[in-house]
Design an enzyme around this catalytic site. Sequence first.
Site, PDB file in Angstrom:
ATOM      1  CB  THR A  79      -0.933  -0.002   1.226  1.00 22.79           C
ATOM      2  OG1 THR A  79      -1.675  -1.221   1.217  1.00 22.79           O
ATOM      3  CG2 THR A  79      -1.892   1.166   1.219  1.00 22.79           C
ATOM      4  N   GLY A 104      -3.999   1.844  -2.909  1.00 25.45           N
ATOM      5  CA  GLY A 104      -4.500   0.948  -1.860  1.00 25.45           C
ATOM      6  C   GLY A 104      -5.318  -0.126  -2.526  1.00 25.45           C
ATOM      7  NE  ARG A 155      -8.034 -10.162  -1.086  1.00 27.65           N
ATOM      8  CZ  ARG A 155      -7.993  -9.642  -2.297  1.00 27.65           C
ATOM      9  NH1 ARG A 155      -8.408 -10.333  -3.337  1.00 27.65           N
ATOM     10  NH2 ARG A 155      -7.536  -8.424  -2.476  1.00 27.65           N
ATOM     11  CB  ILE A 188     -27.754  -7.740  22.671  1.00 28.43           C
ATOM     12  CG1 ILE A 188     -28.424  -7.889  21.302  1.00 28.43           C
ATOM     13  CG2 ILE A 188     -28.477  -8.599  23.705  1.00 28.43           C
ATOM     14  CD1 ILE A 188     -28.405  -9.302  20.738  1.00 28.43           C
ATOM     15  N   GLY A 201     -26.045  -3.511  25.818  1.00 30.10           N
ATOM     16  CA  GLY A 201     -26.332  -2.152  26.281  1.00 30.10           C
ATOM     17  C   GLY A 201     -25.131  -1.547  26.987  1.00 30.10           C
ATOM     18  CD  GLU A 227      -4.200  -9.873   3.691  1.00 24.30           C
ATOM     19  OE1 GLU A 227      -4.358 -10.664   2.748  1.00 24.30           O
ATOM     20  OE2 GLU A 227      -3.238  -9.887   4.441  1.00 24.30           O
ATOM     21  N   GLY A 228      -7.803  -6.052   0.904  1.00 24.75           N
ATOM     22  CA  GLY A 228      -8.935  -5.838   0.003  1.00 24.75           C
ATOM     23  C   GLY A 228     -10.174  -5.533   0.827  1.00 24.75           C
ATOM     24  CB  THR A 229     -12.321  -2.502   1.113  1.00 29.23           C
ATOM     25  OG1 THR A 229     -12.608  -2.384  -0.285  1.00 29.23           O
ATOM     26  CG2 THR A 229     -11.197  -1.549   1.494  1.00 29.23           C
TER      27      THR A 229
HETATM   28  C1  LIG Z   1      -4.524  -1.650  10.276  1.00 29.18           C
HETATM   29  C2  LIG Z   1      -4.150  -1.799   8.834  1.00 29.18           C
HETATM   30  C3  LIG Z   1      -3.190  -2.704   8.480  1.00 29.18           C
HETATM   31  C4  LIG Z   1      -2.793  -2.828   7.139  1.00 29.18           C
HETATM   32  N1  LIG Z   1      -1.790  -3.698   6.814  1.00 29.18           N
HETATM   33  C5  LIG Z   1      -1.280  -3.681   5.564  1.00 29.18           C
HETATM   34  C6  LIG Z   1      -0.104  -4.430   5.235  1.00 29.18           C
HETATM   35  O1  LIG Z   1       0.423  -5.182   6.051  1.00 29.18           O
HETATM   36  N2  LIG Z   1       0.430  -4.279   3.997  1.00 29.18           N
HETATM   37  C7  LIG Z   1      -0.128  -3.453   3.050  1.00 29.18           C
HETATM   38  O2  LIG Z   1       0.422  -3.365   1.958  1.00 29.18           O
HETATM   39  N3  LIG Z   1      -1.269  -2.758   3.323  1.00 29.18           N
HETATM   40  C8  LIG Z   1      -1.846  -2.842   4.545  1.00 29.18           C
HETATM   41  N4  LIG Z   1      -2.969  -2.097   4.838  1.00 29.18           N
HETATM   42  C9  LIG Z   1      -3.580  -1.283   3.799  1.00 29.18           C
HETATM   43  C10 LIG Z   1      -4.930  -1.816   3.366  1.00 29.18           C
HETATM   44  O3  LIG Z   1      -4.783  -3.012   2.648  1.00 29.18           O
HETATM   45  C11 LIG Z   1      -5.615  -0.698   2.566  1.00 29.18           C
HETATM   46  O4  LIG Z   1      -5.945   0.322   3.486  1.00 29.18           O
HETATM   47  C12 LIG Z   1      -6.849  -1.173   1.841  1.00 29.18           C
HETATM   48  O5  LIG Z   1      -6.497  -2.030   0.801  1.00 29.18           O
HETATM   49  C13 LIG Z   1      -7.668  -0.005   1.270  1.00 29.18           C
HETATM   50  O6  LIG Z   1      -6.866   0.832   0.501  1.00 29.18           O
HETATM   51  P1  LIG Z   1      -6.882   2.424   0.746  1.00 29.18           P
HETATM   52  O7  LIG Z   1      -6.647   2.623   2.204  1.00 29.18           O
HETATM   53  O8  LIG Z   1      -5.970   3.082  -0.198  1.00 29.18           O
HETATM   54  O9  LIG Z   1      -8.372   2.835   0.448  1.00 29.18           O
HETATM   55  P2  LIG Z   1      -8.983   3.302  -0.949  1.00 29.18           P
HETATM   56  O10 LIG Z   1      -8.545   2.391  -2.030  1.00 29.18           O
HETATM   57  O11 LIG Z   1      -8.719   4.746  -1.120  1.00 29.18           O
HETATM   58  O12 LIG Z   1     -10.538   3.058  -0.690  1.00 29.18           O
HETATM   59  C14 LIG Z   1     -11.354   3.956   0.069  1.00 29.18           C
HETATM   60  C15 LIG Z   1     -12.782   3.439  -0.001  1.00 29.18           C
HETATM   61  O13 LIG Z   1     -13.233   3.400  -1.372  1.00 29.18           O
HETATM   62  C16 LIG Z   1     -13.673   2.094  -1.711  1.00 29.18           C
HETATM   63  N5  LIG Z   1     -13.330   1.799  -3.112  1.00 29.18           N
HETATM   64  C17 LIG Z   1     -12.128   1.952  -3.713  1.00 29.18           C
HETATM   65  N6  LIG Z   1     -12.175   1.532  -5.001  1.00 29.18           N
HETATM   66  C18 LIG Z   1     -13.442   1.110  -5.208  1.00 29.18           C
HETATM   67  C19 LIG Z   1     -14.142   0.556  -6.330  1.00 29.18           C
HETATM   68  N7  LIG Z   1     -13.531   0.341  -7.498  1.00 29.18           N
HETATM   69  N8  LIG Z   1     -15.444   0.221  -6.178  1.00 29.18           N
HETATM   70  C20 LIG Z   1     -16.097   0.416  -4.984  1.00 29.18           C
HETATM   71  N9  LIG Z   1     -15.486   0.929  -3.887  1.00 29.18           N
HETATM   72  C21 LIG Z   1     -14.187   1.273  -4.003  1.00 29.18           C
HETATM   73  C22 LIG Z   1     -12.939   1.171  -0.753  1.00 29.18           C
HETATM   74  O14 LIG Z   1     -13.616  -0.052  -0.585  1.00 29.18           O
HETATM   75  C23 LIG Z   1     -12.929   2.009   0.512  1.00 29.18           C
HETATM   76  O15 LIG Z   1     -14.146   1.862   1.175  1.00 29.18           O
HETATM   77  C24 LIG Z   1      -3.408  -2.019   6.162  1.00 29.18           C
HETATM   78  C25 LIG Z   1      -4.417  -1.110   6.530  1.00 29.18           C
HETATM   79  C26 LIG Z   1      -4.790  -0.985   7.837  1.00 29.18           C
HETATM   80  C27 LIG Z   1      -5.853  -0.002   8.200  1.00 29.18           C
END
Ligand SMILES: Cc1cc2nc3c(=O)[nH]c(=O)nc-3n(C[C@H](O)[C@H](O)[C@H](O)COP(=O)(O)OP(=O)(O)OC[C@H]3O[C@@H](n4cnc5c(N)ncnc54)[C@H](O)[C@@H]3O)c2cc1C
Length: 424
Positions: free
Chosen positions: A145, A150, A278, A375, A377, A401-403
């Site tokens: 990332t 991301g 995942r 639940i 409270g 690991e992918g939202t």
């Molecule tokens: C505690 C923590 C630990 C992590 N550990 C690691 C790690 O070890 N290594 C690493 O490399 N990364 C790590 N990450 C990063 C994490 O994988 C990313 O935060 C995540 O993939 C989302 O990327 P972003 O933050 O850039 O969000 P963005 O890509 O900017 O997304 C923001 C929002 O928009 C939505 N969105 C984006 N594109 C689309 C689309 N095409 N369609 C619909 N919705 C969309 C997303 O779902 C999200 O809700 C970590 C993050 C956290 C918070």
Amino acid sequence: MPIEFEIPKPLTQAQFMLKTVSEEMIRPKSRYFDEHEHEIPWDYIEFMHSAMRAMGGSSLAPRDESPSPNRRGDRGEGKRPPIGYQLIAAQIESLAYGDLGFYHCLPGGGLGAAAVYAAGTPEQKEKFLARFMDEKPTFAAMCITESGAGSDNSAICTRAVLDEKTNQWVINGEKIFVTGGDKSFTEYEKLGKGFIVVWATIDPTAGRAGMRAFVVESGTPGVKITKLEHKLGIRVSDTAAISLVDARVPFDNILGSATVEKSTSGFKGAMATFDATRPLVAASGVGVARAALEFLKEKLAENGVKIRYGLPRQKLSNIEREVIDMEIMLKSAWLMVIKATWMADNKKPNALEASMSKVKSGDVTTKITQKVVEILGPLGYSREFLAEKWMRDAKITDIYEGTGQINRLVVARQILGYSGAELR
Ligand SMILES: Cc1cc2nc3c(=O)[nH]c(=O)nc-3n(C[C@H](O)[C@H](O)[C@H](O)COP(=O)(O)OP(=O)(O)OC[C@H]3O[C@@H](n4cnc5c(N)ncnc54)[C@H](O)[C@@H]3O)c2cc1C
């Protein structure tokens, strides 16, 4: 291939042992480390490392299950199908049941080793993964990332250039949100030599095809931990920002081929890592949700509320229905984990099931932990108990690991046969 419904013995044994670790060792420290962010739980790390070494394993990658003439099953008597990933999922679920953040402090290769396992050659696996069995606990992390990359991690800007004179890669870039980045890169006396796997492009004009992963050893000059995040949950797990300025690594630390072809081989390496990890994130979510649900049932029982299983739905109280619905959700999320890991163990392509399990678990885990707080409270909202913490911890399983949204896209692409460019 026959489907067996009996849980393999190594899984039940691991679950039994780790339940004790979770309840006796982890839970009593959960609140302390939640309130003392960035302190390192050394006792736990050292205990778990010794225990894992004694049992002969210590990495996220499954042990080699290729046939051995000395292993009972491999001589033909009642050969057991491979269960490497299923076993890891069961272990992770059991540890996350104790505390999701503590699971991330488990020494071993973590995501870094998973990347080596997915994208490295047999020689690289041998070279980089052996250290996790050494005397000192050792960590590895994966950095993909960046602030502009991301969800779409093929947009990474970190650059690796080959210096032909020295035969070294020179890497420049900024990585953020690296789980375990500090323990993997900083040279702590109590830890062995860890590494971070850094994804970079070797050819910015080639897009995904130019992406490659590099093993960067701890302490490499030019690499710096610039920040440790303050987080909503999993506070015991360090999440680092890392900068790389003219960081030099040996030529052989590139995972996979150094030549860029038209195929998307580099990106495929990243995706192969996620297919393996995942379902494991999904397993960790199930562990947190189970902790919350069991706690709720315990509190309900203390207050004389019994769940009357077997009654028609209309005769149940609302709380009984809510609990039963949560149990159904939890079980179905776990079954998805089993399916995705079973496929990985049997070397079947599981991109669809890996993302499905992640989506399902992310949903179920956030819903259950929130419902439990609701639940209960005031008891749920109070810091006297861990329910509110589990609710905060749970959300991350739907982000890293992918939202949830991105994994839903992967599922849709797989089912409908669209490429990333066609459905985004
Ligand atoms: C505690 C923590 C630990 C992590 N550990 C690691 C790690 O070890 N290594 C690493 O490399 N990364 C790590 N990450 C990063 C994490 O994988 C990313 O935060 C995540 O993939 C989302 O990327 P972003 O933050 O850039 O969000 P963005 O890509 O900017 O997304 C923001 C929002 O928009 C939505 N969105 C984006 N594109 C689309 C689309 N095409 N369609 C619909 N919705 C969309 C997303 O779902 C999200 O809700 C970590 C993050 C956290 C918070």
